[in-house]
Design an enzyme around this catalytic site. Structure first.
Site, PDB file in Angstrom:
ATOM      1  N   ASP A 188      -5.370 -11.838  14.187  1.00 13.71           N
ATOM      2  CA  ASP A 188      -4.224 -10.697  14.463  1.00 13.71           C
ATOM      3  C   ASP A 188      -4.731 -10.477  15.973  1.00 13.71           C
ATOM      4  OD1 ASP A 188      -6.916  -9.616  13.972  1.00 13.71           O
ATOM      5  OD2 ASP A 188      -5.943  -7.573  13.508  1.00 13.71           O
ATOM      6  N   LYS A 220       2.525   1.589   7.382  1.00 10.74           N
ATOM      7  CA  LYS A 220       3.168   0.715   8.331  1.00 10.74           C
ATOM      8  C   LYS A 220       4.065   1.555   9.225  1.00 10.74           C
ATOM      9  CE  LYS A 220       1.909  -3.238   8.796  1.00 10.74           C
ATOM     10  NZ  LYS A 220       0.573  -3.569   9.190  1.00 10.74           N
ATOM     11  N   TYR A 249       0.076   3.855  10.580  1.00  6.38           N
ATOM     12  CA  TYR A 249      -0.301   2.929  11.799  1.00  6.38           C
ATOM     13  C   TYR A 249       1.116   2.643  12.592  1.00  6.38           C
ATOM     14  CZ  TYR A 249      -4.531   1.364   9.528  1.00  6.38           C
ATOM     15  OH  TYR A 249      -5.728   1.483   8.927  1.00  6.38           O
ATOM     16  N   GLU A 308      -4.283   3.940  14.191  1.00 10.29           N
ATOM     17  CA  GLU A 308      -5.125   3.069  15.096  1.00 10.29           C
ATOM     18  C   GLU A 308      -5.968   3.528  16.307  1.00 10.29           C
ATOM     19  OE1 GLU A 308      -2.123   2.618  14.704  1.00 10.29           O
ATOM     20  OE2 GLU A 308      -1.136   2.106  16.503  1.00 10.29           O
ATOM     21  N   HIS A 345       0.943   0.596  16.145  1.00 11.34           N
ATOM     22  CA  HIS A 345       0.795  -0.631  16.939  1.00 11.34           C
ATOM     23  C   HIS A 345       1.888  -0.534  18.028  1.00 11.34           C
ATOM     24  CE1 HIS A 345      -2.885  -1.848  14.764  1.00 11.34           C
ATOM     25  NE2 HIS A 345      -2.159  -1.717  13.677  1.00 11.34           N
ATOM     26  N   ARG A 361       0.870  -1.160   0.049  1.00  7.76           N
ATOM     27  CA  ARG A 361      -0.176   0.018   0.061  1.00  7.76           C
ATOM     28  C   ARG A 361       0.874   1.292  -0.256  1.00  7.76           C
ATOM     29  NH1 ARG A 361      -3.625  -1.489   5.106  1.00  7.76           N
ATOM     30  NH2 ARG A 361      -1.618  -2.439   5.709  1.00  7.76           N
TER      31      ARG A 361
HETATM   32  N1  NAD Z   1      -6.728 -10.538   9.343  1.00  2.00           N
HETATM   33  C1  NAD Z   1      -6.845  -9.225   8.986  1.00  2.00           C
HETATM   34  O1  NAD Z   1      -5.928  -8.737   7.964  1.00  2.00           O
HETATM   35  C2  NAD Z   1      -7.683  -8.269   9.601  1.00  2.00           C
HETATM   36  C3  NAD Z   1      -8.106  -7.086   8.935  1.00  2.00           C
HETATM   37  C4  NAD Z   1      -8.773  -6.292   9.689  1.00  2.00           C
HETATM   38  C5  NAD Z   1      -9.640  -6.576  10.712  1.00  2.00           C
HETATM   39  N2  NAD Z   1      -8.998  -7.771  11.626  1.00  2.00           N
HETATM   40  C6  NAD Z   1      -9.550  -8.359  12.789  1.00  2.00           C
HETATM   41  O2  NAD Z   1     -10.772  -8.641  12.717  1.00  2.00           O
HETATM   42  C7  NAD Z   1     -11.497  -8.575  14.097  1.00  2.00           C
HETATM   43  C8  NAD Z   1     -12.806  -8.052  14.018  1.00  2.00           C
HETATM   44  O3  NAD Z   1     -12.689  -6.633  13.610  1.00  2.00           O
HETATM   45  P1  NAD Z   1     -14.207  -5.604  13.718  1.00  2.00           P
HETATM   46  O4  NAD Z   1     -13.558  -4.520  13.041  1.00  2.00           O
HETATM   47  O5  NAD Z   1     -15.224  -6.198  12.959  1.00  2.00           O
HETATM   48  O6  NAD Z   1     -14.510  -5.612  15.102  1.00  2.00           O
HETATM   49  P2  NAD Z   1     -15.821  -5.158  15.635  1.00  2.00           P
HETATM   50  O7  NAD Z   1     -15.381  -4.464  16.915  1.00  2.00           O
HETATM   51  O8  NAD Z   1     -16.470  -3.801  14.551  1.00  2.00           O
HETATM   52  O9  NAD Z   1     -16.737  -6.310  15.727  1.00  2.00           O
HETATM   53  C9  NAD Z   1     -16.441  -7.213  16.805  1.00  2.00           C
HETATM   54  C10 NAD Z   1     -17.911  -7.905  17.006  1.00  2.00           C
HETATM   55  O10 NAD Z   1     -17.512  -9.218  17.791  1.00  2.00           O
HETATM   56  C11 NAD Z   1     -18.806  -9.483  18.634  1.00  2.00           C
HETATM   57  N3  NAD Z   1     -18.397 -10.279  19.732  1.00  2.00           N
HETATM   58  C12 NAD Z   1     -17.643 -10.200  20.920  1.00  2.00           C
HETATM   59  N4  NAD Z   1     -17.696 -11.187  21.593  1.00  2.00           N
HETATM   60  C13 NAD Z   1     -18.294 -12.007  20.840  1.00  2.00           C
HETATM   61  C14 NAD Z   1     -18.695 -13.642  21.028  1.00  2.00           C
HETATM   62  N5  NAD Z   1     -18.172 -14.251  22.052  1.00  2.00           N
HETATM   63  N6  NAD Z   1     -19.497 -14.304  20.206  1.00  2.00           N
HETATM   64  C15 NAD Z   1     -19.840 -13.362  19.010  1.00  2.00           C
HETATM   65  N7  NAD Z   1     -19.420 -12.171  18.755  1.00  2.00           N
HETATM   66  C16 NAD Z   1     -18.822 -11.495  19.642  1.00  2.00           C
HETATM   67  C17 NAD Z   1     -18.928  -7.875  19.170  1.00  2.00           C
HETATM   68  O11 NAD Z   1     -20.092  -7.644  19.853  1.00  2.00           O
HETATM   69  C18 NAD Z   1     -18.662  -6.871  17.939  1.00  2.00           C
HETATM   70  O12 NAD Z   1     -19.992  -6.949  17.380  1.00  2.00           O
HETATM   71  C19 NAD Z   1     -10.314  -7.886  14.886  1.00  2.00           C
HETATM   72  O13 NAD Z   1      -9.901  -8.727  15.482  1.00  2.00           O
HETATM   73  C20 NAD Z   1      -9.549  -7.024  13.964  1.00  2.00           C
HETATM   74  O14 NAD Z   1      -8.424  -6.895  14.332  1.00  2.00           O
HETATM   75  C21 NAD Z   1      -8.224  -8.546  10.814  1.00  2.00           C
END
Ligand code: NAD
Length: 370
Positions: free
Chosen positions: A270, A75, A94, A118, A96, A15
């Site tokens: 992550d 980054k 970012y 972040e 972190h 990016r």
């Molecule tokens: N792998 C990647 O490249 C990448 C990229 C972006 C985000 N992420 C990760 O994805 C994850 C989700 O991000 P987001 O932006 O959607 O977060 P978010 O806060 O918008 O949503 C998280 C949801 O999880 C729910 N939740 C909490 N405990 C729960 C449970 N026991 N059962 C079911 N649902 C539950 C919450 O109520 C909330 O609605 C984060 O860990 C984020 O860091 C990863």
């Protein structure tokens, strides 16, 4: 202000922090923009486009750090960039910090002003500069899941949308936040039968209102998850508990409830992942198989689609970058609480609680440096 955009040098980061459109906007407000040669190439923007938009290109990263008052990046700086950072130089990227003690110490020692994407936070506690990457990852989760459900990729050999006369696949989405909502929408759009689970009843009510009829909302608990995984062809992990490790909603012994060839895409990897058997993978080697279940656990999913990710990220960052450039960081942070929350390190001091707590270092009052 003089703004510098270095080429990202972290492994596999394609990016870029500013698009030619962003350059034009900053120019319009009277700023000078320097872009390192070929910085935008992997995102689909060549040097000529930047020059046509009003930027100047410079050949090396040393040139960029040497000339700029504000560095806009994607980054966190890596070790070879630390010595290039000048005292009082503003870095908007970012960071972190809580995952790197050496980075934290380096930024304190360099005297940099570190405004972290972040931790920029709105009054409703949402994180506007993290949302776009969650949107990308959520949508990608279904695209990747569909691919790995194909037999040659190790999956069951089921087409997500089915065909007339053949039922579509069943998709289970754990967590109905940004990632989960985008994943559910994509899966539903392809014709899958989708179940989305969350622990928040207000969130389930909202999802139930906005989702198409092939999406069912169900309360997330052990009993319901155990029943749903036995039926699912694709499971998306999208749970987040802010500031904590993701809970293991699917434990290792629960894998035996699932049918071989089922695919799990644990986007939450992550934060430790919500499937116990998930460990981080890369785009070069994205999957592994345990007990017949295909695990996709890439920790930086948006990195595979740099064109989309760059545009999504810069759409969100540019309005803040403009405020910083127009007013300078002190005035911009004083006038905008969202930006103020983004300040992590300045004047050789840590001003963000999470960073100080992470490394047992002293926390300074943010208002004292503004
Ligand atoms: N792998 C990647 O490249 C990448 C990229 C972006 C985000 N992420 C990760 O994805 C994850 C989700 O991000 P987001 O932006 O959607 O977060 P978010 O806060 O918008 O949503 C998280 C949801 O999880 C729910 N939740 C909490 N405990 C729960 C449970 N026991 N059962 C079911 N649902 C539950 C919450 O109520 C909330 O609605 C984060 O860990 C984020 O860091 C990863």
């Amino acid at each position: 202000m003089i703004i510098g955009v270095p080429k990202e040098i972290k492994n596999n980061e394609n990016r870029v922090a500013l698009t030619p459109a962003g350059v034009a906007e900053l120019k319009k407000h009277g700023h000078k923009v320097y872009v390192q040669a070929s910085a935008g190439e992997s995102s689909g923007f060549n040097d000529d486009e930047y020059v046509n938009a009003g930027a100047e290109t410079l050949p090396t990263i040393e040139d960029i750090y040497g000339i700029a008052e504000m560095i806009i990046k994607v980054k966190e700086p890596i070790a070879s960039e630390y010595p290039l950072i000048k005292k009082d130089q503003l870095l908007f990227t970012y960071f972190h910090f809580a995952s790197s003690e050496p980075l934290t110490h380096a930024m304190i020692e360099r005297g940099a002003v570190c405004l972290a994407y972040e931790t920029v936070e709105k009054s409703d506690r949402s994180l506007p500069l993290l949302v776009p990457m969650s949107e990308v990852a959520g949508r990608m989760a279904i695209q990747e899941g569909a691919k790995y459900l194909e037999k040659p990729s190790g999956g069951k050999g089921i087409l997500l949308g089915g065909v007339p006369g053949v039922p579509p696949a069943k998709v289970l989405v754990l967590g109905g936040g940004i990632v989960g909502t985008q994943a559910a929408k994509m899966a539903a759009g392809l014709g899958a039968r989708v179940v989305i689970m969350d622990v928040s009843l207000p969130r389930l009510r909202y999802l139930s209102d906005i989702m198409p009829p092939n999406v069912t909302t169900i309360m997330s608990n052990h009993y319901n998850i155990s029943a749903a995984i036995a039926e699912a062809d694709l499971v998306v992990g999208a749970v987040l508990i802010p500031g904590a490790k993701a809970p293991h909603l699917i434990t290792r012994d629960m894998l035996k409830l699932m049918r071989p060839g089922t695919v799990v895409v644990d986007v939450a990897v992550d934060q430790g992942g919500c499937i116990e058997t998930c460990t981080p993978t890369t785009h070069e080697n994205p999957t592994f198989v345990i007990d017949g279940i295909v695990h996709y656990c890439v920790a930086n999913m948006p990195g595979a689609v740099p064109y989309t990710s760059t545009l999504a990220l810069t759409n969100a960052t540019l309005p803040y970058a403009l405020q910083l450039a127009n007013k300078g960081w002190k005035k911009a942070c004083n006038e905008n609480e969202e930006l103020k929350k983004g300040l992590n390190v300045a004047n050789g001091k840590i001003v963000y609680k999470g960073v100080a707590d992470a490394w047992g270092l002293e926390l300074s009052e943010v208002d004292a440096i503004l």
